[in-house]
Scaffold this active site. Structure first.
Site, PDB file in Angstrom:
ATOM      1  CG  ASP A  10      -1.768   1.204   1.381  1.00 30.03           C
ATOM      2  OD1 ASP A  10      -2.254   1.700   0.352  1.00 30.03           O
ATOM      3  OD2 ASP A  10      -1.942   1.678   2.512  1.00 30.03           O
ATOM      4  CG  ASP A  12      -1.858   7.590   0.841  1.00 30.07           C
ATOM      5  OD1 ASP A  12      -0.813   8.090   0.396  1.00 30.07           O
ATOM      6  OD2 ASP A  12      -2.977   7.803   0.341  1.00 30.07           O
TER       7      ASP A  12
END
Length: 278
Positions: A10, A12
């Protein structure tokens, strides 16, 4: 990639230590407008609206890029990415941010070339100089059909992970790192030979803790860049040992010529028997 390992990050609050959308909105002074509009539309649509609002306020694409370059990125995360790449891992990003935000930050830190693929919401700068952000799944044309009830309408990361696995090859081992609710769906789709690394104390960790038995993959949480690097490289090292063991030639009758003490002393590398680490 020789290692046979696909590491899916991922972005963020995983690669960078903040949410890039909030970082830009706050950094360019549009927090109040963002919070006013938040209850009225999906997040992905809101970010596209906010980019138009910022442009109307005189903020340029260069202003957006300047704010993105200041987003915090732990040096231990950088070293983990480079080390995994050096060990032959196939690194990919699966994020609900957008391509311009991600590529701007990766380019700033010299990291874009380490990733073979970036899966995220598409974006482009239009003829008027506005950054436009579109959904990964066009939910206006129809729902993505996940059915879990957690994934946002614009992206089911579980479905994207299925495509990543298919393109990488069924023999590849997957290590998945994430923090948010959207990272729960892909975590559920990992197999027994895979690993999920949820960020401890964040939404995906809380969802996993509700019923860990729903996951087939081993769970290895982390809290900060240092723990991420240590955990990720340990798992990569473990897989490399297991792959090496499987590739050893069949010993067959040669076993009889091996001293019994060799196996007792651990001369032959053995896989680590781990399931869930808390």
């Amino acid at each position: 990639m020789a290692a046979g390992i696909v590491v899916v990050f991922d972005f963020d609050k995983t690669i960078i230590d903040v949410d890039s959308d909030n970082w830009v909105v706050d950094g360019l002074g549009a927090t109040e407008e963002f919070e006013r509009l938040l209850p009225t539309m999906p997040w992905n649509t809101l970010m596209d609206t906010m980019m138009c609002e910022l442009h109307a306020r005189g903020k340029t694409i260069h202003d957006v890029a300047d704010v993105l370059r200041s987003a915090p990125l732990d040096r231990r995360v950088v070293s983990a990415i480079k080390a995994c790449y050096g060990l032959g891992c196939d690194l990919r990003i699966l994020s609900d941010a957008n391509r311009f935000f991600i590529e701007t930050i990766l380019d700033h830190h010299g990291l874009r070339g380490y990733f073979s693929e970036i899966n995220t919401n598409p974006s482009h700068v239009d003829a008027d100089g506005r950054l436009r952000i579109a959904p990964y799944h066009d939910f206006h044309a129809g729902p993505h059909g996940c059915g879990l009830g957690i994934c946002p309408p614009n992206m089911c990361k579980g479905q994207v992970l299925d495509r990543i696995r298919a393109s990488a090859g069924v023999d590849k081992r997957v290590i998945y790192l994430g923090d948010g609710r959207g990272d729960y769906c892909p975590s559920l789709r990992l197999g027994r030979d895979d690993f999920v690394m949820p960020r401890r104390g964040f939404p995906v960790w809380e969802l996993i803790c509700e019923d860990p038995s729903l996951l087939k993959a081993e769970v290895h949480p982390w809290a900060d860049g240092e723990e991420m690097e240590e955990t990720l490289l340990r798992l990569v090292g473990r897989v490399l040992v297991e792959v090496s063991n499987k590739q050893m030639p069949q010993l067959d009758c040669k076993l009889e010529s091996l001293p019994a003490v060799a196996a007792q002393d651990g001369a032959l590398p053995m896989p680590m028997p781990l399931r869930i680490k808390n």
